[in-house]
Write a protein that holds these residues in place. Structure first.
Motif, mmCIF file in Angstrom:
data_model
loop_
_atom_site.group_PDB
_atom_site.id
_atom_site.type_symbol
_atom_site.label_atom_id
_atom_site.label_comp_id
_atom_site.label_asym_id
_atom_site.label_seq_id
_atom_site.Cartn_x
_atom_site.Cartn_y
_atom_site.Cartn_z
ATOM 1 N N ASP A 1 -11.408 -5.223 -4.926
ATOM 2 C CA ASP A 1 -12.221 -5.447 -6.125
ATOM 3 C C ASP A 1 -11.762 -6.669 -6.916
ATOM 4 O O ASP A 1 -12.578 -7.510 -7.314
ATOM 5 N N MET B 1 0.212 4.470 -2.267
ATOM 6 C CA MET B 1 -1.039 4.299 -3.004
ATOM 7 C C MET B 1 -2.188 5.009 -2.307
ATOM 8 O O MET B 1 -2.251 5.066 -1.077
ATOM 9 N N SER B 2 -3.126 5.525 -3.103
ATOM 10 C CA SER B 2 -4.348 6.081 -2.541
ATOM 11 C C SER B 2 -5.239 4.933 -2.093
ATOM 12 O O SER B 2 -5.085 3.798 -2.550
ATOM 13 N N GLU B 3 -6.182 5.218 -1.208
ATOM 14 C CA GLU B 3 -7.086 4.160 -0.752
ATOM 15 C C GLU B 3 -7.900 3.603 -1.908
ATOM 16 O O GLU B 3 -8.149 2.399 -1.986
ATOM 17 N N GLU B 4 -8.303 4.470 -2.831
ATOM 18 C CA GLU B 4 -9.103 4.018 -3.975
ATOM 19 C C GLU B 4 -8.340 3.013 -4.825
ATOM 20 O O GLU B 4 -8.864 1.961 -5.198
ATOM 21 N N ASN B 5 -7.082 3.334 -5.146
ATOM 22 C CA ASN B 5 -6.290 2.437 -5.979
ATOM 23 C C ASN B 5 -5.952 1.141 -5.246
ATOM 24 O O ASN B 5 -5.975 0.051 -5.831
ATOM 25 N N TYR B 6 -5.648 1.268 -3.958
ATOM 26 C CA TYR B 6 -5.321 0.071 -3.184
ATOM 27 C C TYR B 6 -6.542 -0.841 -3.062
ATOM 28 O O TYR B 6 -6.438 -2.058 -3.181
ATOM 29 N N ARG B 7 -7.698 -0.237 -2.863
ATOM 30 C CA ARG B 7 -8.930 -1.018 -2.756
ATOM 31 C C ARG B 7 -9.245 -1.716 -4.078
ATOM 32 O O ARG B 7 -9.691 -2.855 -4.105
ATOM 33 N N ASN B 8 -8.988 -1.032 -5.194
ATOM 34 C CA ASN B 8 -9.256 -1.622 -6.501
ATOM 35 C C ASN B 8 -8.483 -2.923 -6.687
ATOM 36 O O ASN B 8 -9.011 -3.921 -7.182
ATOM 37 N N ILE B 9 -7.213 -2.912 -6.276
ATOM 38 C CA ILE B 9 -6.384 -4.103 -6.449
ATOM 39 C C ILE B 9 -6.663 -5.140 -5.366
ATOM 40 O O ILE B 9 -6.823 -6.332 -5.644
ATOM 41 N N TRP C 1 -4.619 0.262 4.822
ATOM 42 C CA TRP C 1 -4.480 -1.067 4.241
ATOM 43 C C TRP C 1 -5.167 -2.118 5.096
ATOM 44 O O TRP C 1 -5.748 -3.080 4.574
ATOM 45 N N SER D 1 0.816 -1.223 0.000
ATOM 46 C CA SER D 1 0.000 0.000 0.000
ATOM 47 C C SER D 1 0.844 1.265 0.000
ATOM 48 O O SER D 1 0.298 2.374 -0.102
#
Length: 219
Positions: free
Chosen positions: A90, A79-87, A126, A76
């Motif tokens: 999601d 990384m932004s929370e959005e990008n980290y959540r995407n990987i 994270w 993490s």
């Protein structure tokens, strides 16, 4: 046992793949990833897939498996929370949802990390994201699902990290691996122990759905 492995080229995945290929209880391994492992083994088959959010094109190759070892993940850091959540969330849930429909008798094992926040409300980004990922995986209609939360992992047998700074740390600390294991027996495991534990839990089950390093080392 027939196994699907995601993340076979990462440090954790390399170790898990090695143990699967060595274990007589594992009949075959399907590695799904963006890159091939470069290995040639009679048990191993590989499918290249770029988009993990849509597995429609390879669904016909994903049926008839007993276990999935999901070792795909990123740091993490930066990384932004959005990008980290995407990987982290999601992609993991997309894969798991597909597999649960195709293999209802499958055992799904997810490699997460020590410190994961099951409440999803903590201050560490994270840990919250990992916590939600774990929680939602445990709700899917698999035969069983287990969350492995290793702390420090010592890479053995030529396993290497793709992150250069991490590999540098492993190289520098290699001479003191035995000491680290002795000093922190409940916080540190090895790539070999992790892979063997995942195979054993997939075959025989385990009383707990969430396992820390101490559990992994004792399996």
């Amino acid at each position: 046992m027939k196994v699907i492995l995601f993340g076979a080229t990462g440090m954790v995945g390399q170790g898990v793949l090695r143990e699967c290929l060595l274990d007589s209880n594992v009949q075959s391994v399907l590695s799904v990833g963006r890159n091939n492992t470069g290995l040639n083994h009679k048990k191993l088959r590989e499918v290249k897939q770029i988009n993990f959010l849509d597995l429609t094109e390879i669904e016909n190759a994903l049926s008839g498996f007993d276990a999935c070892f999901f070792c795909l993940g990123v740091s993490s850091v930066g990384m932004s929370e959005e990008n980290y959540r995407n990987i982290t969330y999601d992609i993991t849930l997309s894969v798991a949802q597909t597999l649960s429909k195709l293999n209802p008798n499958m055992t799904f094992i997810y490699v997460t990390g020590a410190g994961t926040d099951s409440t999803e409300k903590g201050r560490t980004m994270w840990a919250r994201v990992k916590g939600k990922t774990e929680n939602d995986l445990l709700r899917l209609p698999f035969k069983a699902a287990y969350m492995f939360r290793p702390g420090g992992i010592i890479p053995l047998h030529g396993v290497k990290s793709k992150t250069k700074i991490y590999q540098l740390v492993y190289d520098v600390t290699r001479p003191i691996y035995p000491l680290l294991k002795k000093l922190f027996p409940n916080s540190i495991t090895t790539s070999e122990q992790l892979g063997r534990a995942m195979i054993k839990v997939a075959r025989l089950g385990y009383p707990k759905s969430i396992m820390e390093s101490s559990d992994i080392n004792n399996i």
